[in-house]
Design a protein around this motif. Structure first.
Motif, short mmCIF file in Angstrom:
data_model
loop_
_atom_site.label_atom_id
_atom_site.label_comp_id
_atom_site.label_asym_id
_atom_site.label_seq_id
_atom_site.Cartn_x
_atom_site.Cartn_y
_atom_site.Cartn_z
N VAL A 59 0.72 -1.81 -0.57
CA VAL A 59 0.32 0.23 0.39
C VAL A 59 0.75 0.98 0.48
CG1 VAL A 59 -1.80 1.25 1.26
CG2 VAL A 59 -1.73 -0.89 1.57
N THR A 60 1.65 0.94 1.00
CA THR A 60 2.64 2.80 0.75
C THR A 60 3.54 3.14 -0.73
OG1 THR A 60 3.61 2.10 3.06
CG2 THR A 60 4.52 3.65 1.74
N ILE A 61 4.26 1.68 -1.25
CA ILE A 61 4.63 2.21 -2.68
C ILE A 61 3.41 2.59 -3.60
CG2 ILE A 61 5.93 0.55 -4.40
CD1 ILE A 61 7.12 -0.45 -2.16
N THR A 62 2.35 1.85 -3.68
CA THR A 62 1.35 2.23 -4.13
C THR A 62 1.19 3.95 -4.03
OG1 THR A 62 0.09 -0.02 -3.89
CG2 THR A 62 -1.07 1.92 -4.86
N ARG A 63 0.72 4.17 -3.20
CA ARG A 63 1.06 5.49 -2.42
C ARG A 63 1.61 6.62 -2.99
NH1 ARG A 63 -1.76 4.39 3.65
NH2 ARG A 63 -3.45 4.45 2.90
N LEU A 64 3.06 5.93 -3.17
CA LEU A 64 4.14 7.01 -3.38
C LEU A 64 4.38 6.94 -5.18
CD1 LEU A 64 7.29 5.38 -1.39
CD2 LEU A 64 6.35 7.55 -1.10
N VAL A 65 4.28 5.61 -5.40
CA VAL A 65 3.31 5.81 -7.41
C VAL A 65 2.75 6.56 -8.01
CG1 VAL A 65 3.35 4.49 -9.21
CG2 VAL A 65 4.91 3.47 -7.67
N ALA A 66 1.48 6.44 -7.13
CA ALA A 66 0.32 7.60 -7.41
C ALA A 66 0.39 8.88 -7.62
CB ALA A 66 -0.20 6.75 -6.47
N ALA A 67 1.79 9.37 -6.56
CA ALA A 67 2.33 10.94 -6.24
C ALA A 67 2.99 11.36 -7.35
CB ALA A 67 2.86 10.90 -4.99
N ALA A 68 4.29 9.66 -8.09
CA ALA A 68 4.57 10.49 -9.25
C ALA A 68 4.41 10.33 -10.36
CB ALA A 68 5.81 9.29 -8.94
N ILE A 69 2.49 9.04 -10.68
CA ILE A 69 2.34 10.04 -11.43
C ILE A 69 1.67 10.62 -12.03
CG2 ILE A 69 0.14 8.30 -12.93
CD1 ILE A 69 0.59 5.71 -11.44
N GLY A 70 0.97 11.39 -10.57
CA GLY A 70 0.39 12.69 -10.31
C GLY A 70 1.15 14.14 -11.14
N ILE A 71 2.44 13.57 -10.64
CA ILE A 71 3.66 14.77 -10.64
C ILE A 71 3.81 14.82 -12.21
CG2 ILE A 71 6.46 15.23 -10.91
CD1 ILE A 71 5.99 14.98 -7.44
N PHE A 72 4.10 13.10 -13.36
CA PHE A 72 4.44 12.84 -14.73
C PHE A 72 3.03 13.80 -14.86
CE2 PHE A 72 2.57 10.28 -18.00
CZ PHE A 72 3.91 10.99 -18.74
N MET A 73 1.78 13.64 -15.23
CA MET A 73 0.66 14.17 -15.63
C MET A 73 0.90 15.88 -15.70
SD MET A 73 -3.15 12.16 -13.96
CE MET A 73 -3.52 13.04 -14.66
#
Lengths: 55, 498
Positions: free
Chosen positions: B364-378
């Motif tokens: 769950v922690t890594i999923t949250r970090l990846v979601a934040a990174a995708i947000g920045i990419f977007m």
């Protein structure tokens, strides 16, 4: 208005009406589903808390 | 500025309510299955609402509006094709019921069950890259839509994009699928109302006969007949017929709603009910676009025409409600996509690279970090990338990058005993070739020899991806049956267990 335009406009009318009718139905039944989902989840949260309290 | 204080008040109340509901859902997440698939307890109406909300966003309004503006009524064919795709799944449970029966959380998990771990990893990478590229342009369209309808300037676009992103990322990261389901339902109700308001005002203020006459005046028969329209034609229609089934059944953000359902049968019904609304949700914004053609003529930017029309026609007060509805549509799409792609990255790309299994907490922690990174990419991608075709075709093509290979692997994996690992590798790789070639080569279009021009035809490229993926799966499997024996699915699949 051409025949082709008329056919698309009729299809548009049917599709739009269907969309809003189904949306109204889903909204009404969805509220019940959401209540059921949250009550199950609430129950589970209480159970988990109780289990933690016992241990 | 079109937006008045009352519109701002409505918008702020709506946003605050959504964030509150989304963040509150965090308390229900007590394990990994709770975070990713809401404990698999979702019923038909709620599942349908959340699936429809996921699939309607400002981005869909924008590209369907653009198509309506550029092609008149002929783009309405997409609504009928879309219904076909959903009905195939909704009536038969094709793919979706089988995957739900196997209790997978992501599509690449199926690859490990039916093929092997490496196929899962490759499938995960393709799904993630195609999905994130697909999602990359969403925020930009939202920025354009909101600045045009609200009457803000170009300079405010980036600010609007950042605010939206922060709101959605925050509740998705914290609450997972519970947040997504709860906020999707609220957003479904608000977006349906927003669409209703916009449709009423467009139909009241722009005469249907004048829309029809404008379409015929500017586009002739191509405005009515999709076969004659240079944007479409037979190749496009065939591509969409196959793609509508594949993208409907294998679009991870959408299909995860079927995975969250309480049984395979409920998962099938969710698609059936959502399918009934599909023609409407395509044609409604398409008609807004055609109405913009009637009001503004054919010479303004095709992407801004439709939102500019809505900003002009909908009066203050109701404009706030409509924009809240549109924002609702976008937020539900973002949250579902963010969760889906970050889940794939964590479970199918990162986790297989680690030596031991990952704990629930780390998942769950890594999923949250990846979601934040995708947000920045977007945000970065949305601000700087220039589209090589219409928005709809770009999104269909990046969708095909993962859906074509996935369609071959999952369909053959579920319904063809001879499908094996080599076929799966070939299907995934061949399916990604044509869309990747298009995206790269379209940047150097002028330098290409004329006999390779077909590679930068978006419709040919899209159709080719499905043909190549299917050929790769069939030929690869048949040639290697002796060296790579097919793997059987777990017993639970054949026992028809929920």
């Amino acid at each position: 208005m051409s025949e082709g335009s008329l056919i698309w406009i009729i299809l548009y009318g049917i599709s739009t009406l269907t969309f809003f009718s189904v949306a109204a139905g889903i909204t009404a039944y969805g509220i019940q589903d959401l209540r059921s989902l949250l009550s199950k989840a609430n129950k589970r949260v209480v159970e988990v808390k109780n289990d933690k309290g016992k241990s | 500025m079109n937006f008045h204080p009352i519109d701002w008040v409505i918008l702020v109340i709506y946003l605050a309510g959504t964030v509150f509901a989304g963040l509150r859902a965090r308390r229900y997440v007590e394990n990994m299955e709770g975070y990713y698939v809401a404990g698999r307890k979702v019923k038909v109406a709620l599942g349908s609402a959340t699936l429809i909300a996921t699939e309607i966003g400002v981005v869909t309004f924008m590209y369907f509006g653009q198509l309506g503006y550029l092609t008149g009524f002929s783009c309405f064919i997409l609504g009928l094709i879309g219904v076909f795709g959903y009905m195939v799944i909704g009536k038969t449970g094709f793919i979706v019921a089988g995957l739900r029966r196997l209790k997978v959380i992501t599509i690449p998990e199926f690859y490990e069950l039916r093929y092997n771990k490496s196929v899962r990893w490759l499938g995960g990478v393709l799904l993630f890259v195609g999905g994130v590229l697909n999602m990359g342009v969403f925020l930009r369209f939202d920025g354009i839509f909101l600045t045009e309808t609200m009457g803000l300037g170009e300079s405010e676009k980036a600010i609007v994009m950042v605010i939206m992103l922060i709101i959605v990322v925050s509740y998705t990261i914290l609450g997972g699928m519970f947040s997504v389901v709860i906020t999707d339902f609220i957003q479904f109700v608000v977006l349906s109302f927003g669409m209703f308001i916009a449709t009423i005002f467009v139909l009241m203020k722009v005469n249907m006969a004048s829309i029809a006459n404008t379409v015929v005046t500017h586009y002739g028969k191509a405005g009515i007949d999709p076969i004659l329209n240079p944007q479409f034609g037979w190749v496009f229609i065939f591509w969409m017929l196959v793609g509508s089934v594949a993208l409907s059944a294998l679009n991870q953000p959408a299909v995860s709603k079927a995975f969250a359902s309480e049984s395979p049968e409920v998962g099938r019904k969710v698609f059936l009910f959502s399918g009934f609304t599909l023609a409407g949700r395509y044609m409604i914004p398409m008609l807004w676009g055609a109405a913009a053609l009637a009001v503004f003529g054919p010479h303004i930017n095709s992407l801004v025409a439709m939102p500019r029309l809505l900003g002009k026609l909908v009066p203050s007060g109701l404009l706030g409600l409509m924009v809240a509805g549109m924002l609702a549509a976008s937020m539900s799409t973002y949250s579902a996509y963010l969760l889906a792609w970050s889940t794939v990255a964590t479970r199918d790309v990162i986790s297989p690279l680690l030596k031991g299994p990952m704990s629930d907490r780390w998942n769950v922690t890594i999923t949250r970090l990846v979601a934040a990174a995708i947000g920045i990419f977007m945000l970065v991608f949305g601000l700087f990338y220039q589209l090589p075709s219409t928005a709809f075709q770009y999104l269909s093509l990046t969708g095909a990058m993962y859906a074509a290979g996935a369609f071959a692997c999952v369909t053959a994996g579920l319904y063809w005993k001879k499908a094996n690992t080599v076929g799966a590798y070939s299907g995934l790789a061949f399916g990604a070739v044509a869309p990747a070639a298009f995206l790269l080569l379209s940047q150097f279009k002028d330098a290409l020899p004329t006999n390779l021009f077909f590679l930068v035809d978006v419709n040919v490229s899209g159709l080719l991806s499905f043909i190549l993926a299917a050929a790769g799966m069939v030929i690869g499997s048949l040639l290697t049956q002796k060296t790579h024996a097919p793997v059987k699915l777990p017993e639970s699949y054949y026992n028809n267990e929920a």
